[in-house]
Write a protein that holds these residues in place. Structure first.
Motif, PDB file in Angstrom:
ATOM      1  N   PRO A  17       0.812  -1.223   0.000  1.00 23.82           N
ATOM      2  CA  PRO A  17       0.000   0.000   0.000  1.00 23.82           C
ATOM      3  C   PRO A  17       0.850   1.279   0.000  1.00 23.82           C
ATOM      4  CG  PRO A  17      -0.756  -1.533   1.683  1.00 23.82           C
ATOM      5  CD  PRO A  17       0.458  -2.148   1.079  1.00 23.82           C
ATOM      6  N   ALA A  18       1.969   1.272   0.739  1.00 28.51           N
ATOM      7  CA  ALA A  18       2.784   2.500   0.812  1.00 28.51           C
ATOM      8  C   ALA A  18       3.432   2.795  -0.542  1.00 28.51           C
ATOM      9  CB  ALA A  18       3.843   2.361   1.909  1.00 28.51           C
ATOM     10  N   ASP A  37       8.912  -4.451  -7.556  1.00 27.21           N
ATOM     11  CA  ASP A  37       8.581  -5.352  -6.449  1.00 27.21           C
ATOM     12  C   ASP A  37       9.193  -6.719  -6.727  1.00 27.21           C
ATOM     13  OD1 ASP A  37       6.284  -5.333  -4.025  1.00 27.21           O
ATOM     14  OD2 ASP A  37       6.925  -7.322  -4.723  1.00 27.21           O
ATOM     15  N   ARG A  47      -5.207  -9.436   5.089  1.00 28.37           N
ATOM     16  CA  ARG A  47      -4.350  -8.658   6.019  1.00 28.37           C
ATOM     17  C   ARG A  47      -5.034  -7.412   6.637  1.00 28.37           C
ATOM     18  NH1 ARG A  47       0.105  -7.560   2.130  1.00 28.37           N
ATOM     19  NH2 ARG A  47      -1.573  -7.976   0.683  1.00 28.37           N
ATOM     20  N   LEU A 131      15.179  -5.286  -5.405  1.00 27.79           N
ATOM     21  CA  LEU A 131      16.279  -4.339  -5.225  1.00 27.79           C
ATOM     22  C   LEU A 131      17.278  -4.988  -4.270  1.00 27.79           C
ATOM     23  CD1 LEU A 131      16.969  -1.201  -5.783  1.00 27.79           C
ATOM     24  CD2 LEU A 131      16.452  -1.005  -3.364  1.00 27.79           C
ATOM     25  N   ALA A 159       9.956   1.293   0.336  1.00 21.94           N
ATOM     26  CA  ALA A 159       8.602   0.988   0.841  1.00 21.94           C
ATOM     27  C   ALA A 159       8.517  -0.535   0.835  1.00 21.94           C
ATOM     28  CB  ALA A 159       7.545   1.629  -0.054  1.00 21.94           C
ATOM     29  N   TRP A 258     -10.379 -17.294   5.147  1.00 23.49           N
ATOM     30  CA  TRP A 258      -8.941 -17.007   5.059  1.00 23.49           C
ATOM     31  C   TRP A 258      -8.404 -16.987   6.475  1.00 23.49           C
ATOM     32  CZ3 TRP A 258      -6.241 -12.611   7.049  1.00 23.49           C
ATOM     33  CH2 TRP A 258      -4.905 -12.508   6.636  1.00 23.49           C
ATOM     34  N   PHE A 262       0.549 -13.988  12.495  1.00 19.83           N
ATOM     35  CA  PHE A 262       1.776 -13.220  12.385  1.00 19.83           C
ATOM     36  C   PHE A 262       2.260 -12.765  13.745  1.00 19.83           C
ATOM     37  CE2 PHE A 262      -0.961  -9.699  12.587  1.00 19.83           C
ATOM     38  CZ  PHE A 262      -0.397  -8.483  12.237  1.00 19.83           C
ATOM     39  N   GLY A 281       6.206   3.548   5.311  1.00 16.66           N
ATOM     40  CA  GLY A 281       5.390   2.367   5.634  1.00 16.66           C
ATOM     41  C   GLY A 281       6.090   1.456   6.635  1.00 16.66           C
ATOM     42  N   ASP A 282       5.824   0.147   6.498  1.00 16.41           N
ATOM     43  CA  ASP A 282       6.392  -0.818   7.456  1.00 16.41           C
ATOM     44  C   ASP A 282       7.920  -0.809   7.461  1.00 16.41           C
ATOM     45  OD1 ASP A 282       3.825  -1.638   8.077  1.00 16.41           O
ATOM     46  OD2 ASP A 282       4.228  -3.776   7.822  1.00 16.41           O
TER      47      ASP A 282
END
Ligand SMILES: Cc1cc2nc3c(=O)[nH]c(=O)nc-3n(C[C@H](O)[C@H](O)[C@H](O)COP(=O)(O)OP(=O)(O)OC[C@H]3O[C@@H](n4cnc5c(N)ncnc54)[C@H](O)[C@@H]3O)c2cc1C
Length: 386
Positions: A17-18, A37, A47, A131, A159, A258, A262, A281-282
């Protein structure tokens, strides 16, 4: 598959999302932003299930909000309960916003709509491209992908989630700890005579349990347990509701759609910027899902950073103005980390005497409208200034 470019204004690693919100914000302002990604396709799982008012406000400029609202369930009320007792009720409906509620919608739908907007703006996610390293100098930053391809950009953003490679490359410490408990997550169908427009947080000595509505008559259950099974079953969730949920009108789990588990950490990056590279973000902050603020805070980081980078790259603002990103967003994440930490600890108090004090205190607060409003402002993240 789209070809990898050799250059970009901004290289973004991570299409959660970020990363999606950041890249769409930049492209909407005419900045050449490239998003990579490492996964071959999006995760497409449920989630994070709540989008708060502040995020809906922030996403309005990307023209994502109306579609999100039409795909979600509006929950204008949040209650804290212990078994059949309501300890605290927080109403969102008089908040100073066009979105006076928590919007319940699974993360895959939020990502689908952000991606659709990015594509409408001429962008895409370049997959699967991990990356692996970064080099920077006075003029720019070079991102190296797993296949050796290099992308030279003016700025780069990690991100790339909790285990951020970018953060690691920059040598930025991720300060904090890991909770002893793990979390069960499940999207289920319930036979239960309850409002489908309320988020319920059950306190119990065994752990916190959230029961929240989702689209298509489903419910999301989130619960802290000592050790969550890898694939929580109907029986696991039923046992949680039997021991922690309502007694007078017990809930029956009829279907599991579902489930996952975590482990939660509460950690904050020591810095959000190193030269020409930023975190969002995270990659910058992780915390308990109590209050459902992780993804929300990340999307808000992304849009904020998108504005600041676009001001420099498209509108000629001074690069020094980018320091305001960390100065603005890091204290907000710091507050979210400590608020969710406090909530988690209060919710799981084991000592019966302390639990009694806590419950009496909460029921007293329930009579105080200013307290309700302060809580609603905080949960909806409308209290944050930017
Ligand atoms: C099972 C589960 C349940 C959750 N439930 C909740 C919940 O109930 N409530 C809540 O608030 N939050 C929840 N979360 C957390 C929430 O999903 C995250 O806060 C949110 O996804 C963060 O978004 P992000 O974009 O920062 O990072 P992410 O969504 O983690 O996205 C990071 C992306 O970066 C990519 N990536 C990683 N490394 C690289 C690299 N080196 N190069 C290129 N790409 C890379 C990954 O493939 C991924 O697509 C849950 C998370 C999980 C895993």
């Amino acid at each position: 598959m789209n070809a990898l470019p050799a250059t970009a204004d901004v290289l973004v690693a991570g299409a959660g999302p970020a990363g999606l919100a950041l890249t769409a914000t930049l492209r909407a302002k005419g900045v050449d932003a490239v998003l990579v990604d490492r996964l071959a396709e999006g995760q497409n799982t449920s989630r994070a299930a709540v989008v708060h008012a502040k995020t809906l406000e922030v996403l309005r400029e990307l023209k994502v909000t109306d579609d999100l609202v039409s795909r979600g369930v509006i929950a204008p009320r949040f209650t804290v309960r212990e078994r059949d007792r309501v300890l605290l009720t927080i109403d969102f409906d008089d908040l100073p916003t066009d979105f006076p509620y928590a919007l319940m919608v699974p993360q895959n739908i939020t990502e689908e709509l952000l991606l659709a907007r990015l594509e409408a703006l001429g962008g895409s996610v370049l997959r699967p491209h991990e990356l692996t390293s970064l080099r920077q100098d006075a003029d720019g930053v070079t991102g190296v992908l797993a296949d050796g391809h290099e992308i030279r950009a003016k700025y780069a953003v990690g991100a790339d989630g909790m285990h951020s490679r970018v953060r690691e490359e920059l040598g930025i410490p991720f300060e904090g700890d890991t909770y002893a408990e793990s979390f069960i997550l499940a999207d289920v169908r319930l036979d239960w005579d309850i409002s489908h427009h309320e988020v319920m947080l059950y306190f119990s000595r065994e752990g916190v349990t959230v029961v929240a509505p989702l689209p298509d008559g489903r419910h999301r259950i989130v619960a802290t347990v000592a050790e969550a099974p890898e694939h929580p079953t109907v029986e696991d969730v039923q046992a949680l509701l039997d021991t922690r949920g309502p007694r007078r009108h017990p809930a029956r789990v009829s279907d599991m759609l579902w489930s996952s588990r975590f482990r939660v950490h509460h950690r904050l990056a020591a810095r959000y910027r190193e030269g020409r590279v930023f975190l969002a973000g995270d990659a910058a902050h992780v915390h308990s899902p109590a209050g459902g603020q992780g993804m929300n805070t990340g999307i808000q980081d992304a849009v904020d950073l998108g504005h600041r980078l676009a001001a420099v790259l498209a509108d000629g603002a001074s690069p020094d103005s980018l320091d305001a990103y960390e100065a603005t967003r890091r204290p907000i994440a710091e507050e979210v980390v400590s608020f969710t930490d406090r909530m988690t600890r209060v919710a799981t108090v084991g000592n019966p005497a302390l639990r009694g004090v806590r419950n009496t205190f909460l029921r007293t607060l329930d009579w105080l409208p200013p307290v309700h409003r302060a809580m609603a402002m905080r949960i909806s993240e409308l209290g944050t200034t930017d």
